[in-house]
Design a protein around this motif. Structure first.
Motif, short mmCIF file in Angstrom:
data_model
loop_
_atom_site.label_atom_id
_atom_site.label_comp_id
_atom_site.label_asym_id
_atom_site.label_seq_id
_atom_site.Cartn_x
_atom_site.Cartn_y
_atom_site.Cartn_z
N LEU A 186 0.84 -1.19 0.00
CA LEU A 186 0.00 0.00 0.00
C LEU A 186 0.87 1.24 0.00
O LEU A 186 1.93 1.26 0.64
CB LEU A 186 -0.91 0.03 1.23
N VAL B 95 -10.48 -2.25 -2.20
CA VAL B 95 -9.47 -1.25 -1.91
C VAL B 95 -8.70 -0.93 -3.19
O VAL B 95 -8.42 -1.82 -4.01
CB VAL B 95 -8.51 -1.73 -0.79
N TRP B 96 -8.39 0.36 -3.36
CA TRP B 96 -7.67 0.84 -4.54
C TRP B 96 -6.32 1.39 -4.11
O TRP B 96 -6.19 2.02 -3.05
CB TRP B 96 -8.46 1.98 -5.21
N TRP B 97 -5.31 1.18 -4.93
CA TRP B 97 -3.99 1.77 -4.72
C TRP B 97 -3.25 1.72 -6.05
O TRP B 97 -3.24 0.70 -6.75
CB TRP B 97 -3.20 1.01 -3.66
N VAL C 231 -4.97 5.56 -0.25
CA VAL C 231 -5.78 4.45 -0.73
C VAL C 231 -7.23 4.92 -0.82
O VAL C 231 -7.63 5.90 -0.20
CB VAL C 231 -5.69 3.20 0.19
N TYR C 232 -7.99 4.21 -1.61
CA TYR C 232 -9.44 4.42 -1.66
C TYR C 232 -10.06 3.11 -1.21
O TYR C 232 -9.72 2.04 -1.74
CB TYR C 232 -9.90 4.77 -3.08
N LEU C 233 -10.97 3.19 -0.23
CA LEU C 233 -11.52 1.96 0.35
C LEU C 233 -13.02 2.08 0.48
O LEU C 233 -13.56 3.14 0.80
CB LEU C 233 -10.89 1.69 1.72
#
Length: 341
Positions: free
Chosen positions: A198, A225-227, A202-204
């Motif tokens: 990570l 989750v985005w990264w 992050v976008y969660l």
């Protein structure tokens, strides 16, 4: 994740060790210099965005710098949501018994029988644990859905990633971060044995909250989750997508990527027996394959994985478990996860 593991391990300054009770876990790592949130203060700055949390529970009793909820993650499961289709296939197992007399009086008997089919789910990998808890200062917030936000990673506390909420606009990234609030989140899966890296932003998103007493982490049926190693992770496909006791995909996956991912049940046709012999309705002892529908359908038996394409990314999809226990109340176990390659 196989291609970049060695390089990631070489540069990681902080490491989240995978020891969540029964399940081996991913190690979640943060690159050098990123654990402090880029050197920004941990108080004072506030977001103009509305607070997405509601309700409070008991105040945390910890006196440490950050909230440290218990990391007990004893695996429990619940029935699949009522929105899931109920698909059952009758699979009965039979036994034969024979009595033989070993003495002239016929007073002793022995019983022989055919081997029973293995218990449903025996060939699976196991459940995925999806956990998070929102905090306002040292006050643990109620277990509500997390509709999707950017988060700036501050540190690794115990076995959780600690982050502060930022903009809810995926394209805005880690701007307008609210340092008065924090989110602790983490996830474990039985496979693969590795790590997820990570960055500082992050976008969660997490839905299907399963309430737990504070300060225990809340558990969720859906999470993504985005990264992408930038301050705007939502511009790329999700890093990981998870499902626990559900076939539904976290809605943020479609909202952000514009691509639909479907998870469907396909009766496996293999015979299995009730998990609990004292609560057994044989017609409800069923195993399934999972069909992941991205660009093209990919069907996976439980305990296996395979490549699935979604948008511009390729994922390794895992069918951790997909079966009905045989309980007369029709208890279902669905756990799956996808990791961007």
């Amino acid at each position: 994740m196989a291609g970049g593991r060695a390089a990631v391990l070489a540069v990681c300054g902080l490491m989240l060790v995978g020891c969540w009770k029964d399940n081996p876990a991913f190690m979640v790592t943060v690159g050098p210099g990123e654990g402090s949130g880029g050197g920004e203060a941990t108080s004072g700055s506030s977001s103009d965005e509305p607070d997405t949390t509601s309700g409070t529970t008991d105040e945390a009793t910890t006196a440490e710098l950050g909230p440290s909820p218990s990391t007990s993650t004893a695996s429990t499961t619940t029935d699949a949501g009522s929105s899931e289709p109920e698909t059952t296939t009758s699979t009965t197992s039979t036994t034969s018994t024979s009595s033989t007399s070993g003495d002239p009086g016929g007073t002793s008997t022995s019983t022989t029988g055919e081997d029973l089919a293995p218990a449903c789910g025996a060939t699976g990998l196991g459940p995925a644990e999806l956990q998070a808890r929102q905090w306002n200062g040292l006050v643990a917030q109620a277990c509500n859905d997390i509709p999707g936000r950017n988060y700036r990673v501050l540190e690794l506390a115990g076995v959780f990633v600690t982050a502060v909420p930022c903009s809810s606009n995926p394209a805005a990234g880690c701007t307008g971060c609210n340092y008065g609030k924090t989110l602790l989140f983490g996830f474990t899966t039985p496979a693969p044995d590795g790590l997820i890296a990570l960055s500082k932003c992050v976008y969660l998103s997490a839905h299907g909250a399963i309430d737990t007493p504070a300060p225990e982490p809340c558990r969720y049926r859906q999470m993504a989750v985005w990264w992408d190693d930038s301050d705007t992770p939502g511009k790329k496909e999700p890093l990981a997508i998870f499902g626990h006791d559900t076939l539904a995909v976290d809605p943020s996956v479609a909202d952000i990527s514009g691509k639909d991912l479907g998870v469907q049940l396909v009766p496996a046709g293999a015979e299995c027996s009730c998990v609990d012999g004292d609560d057994c309705c044989p017609d409800k002892a069923v195993e399934y394959d999972l069909r992941f529908v991205g660009e093209e359908p990919v069907q996976l038996p439980q305990g296996t994985s395979g490549a699935v394409k979604l948008g511009n990314a390729t994922y390794e999809a895992y069918n951790g478990q997909s079966f009905e226990t045989g309980a007369c109340g029709q208890e279902q176990r669905f756990d799956w996860w996808l990791l961007r390659q």
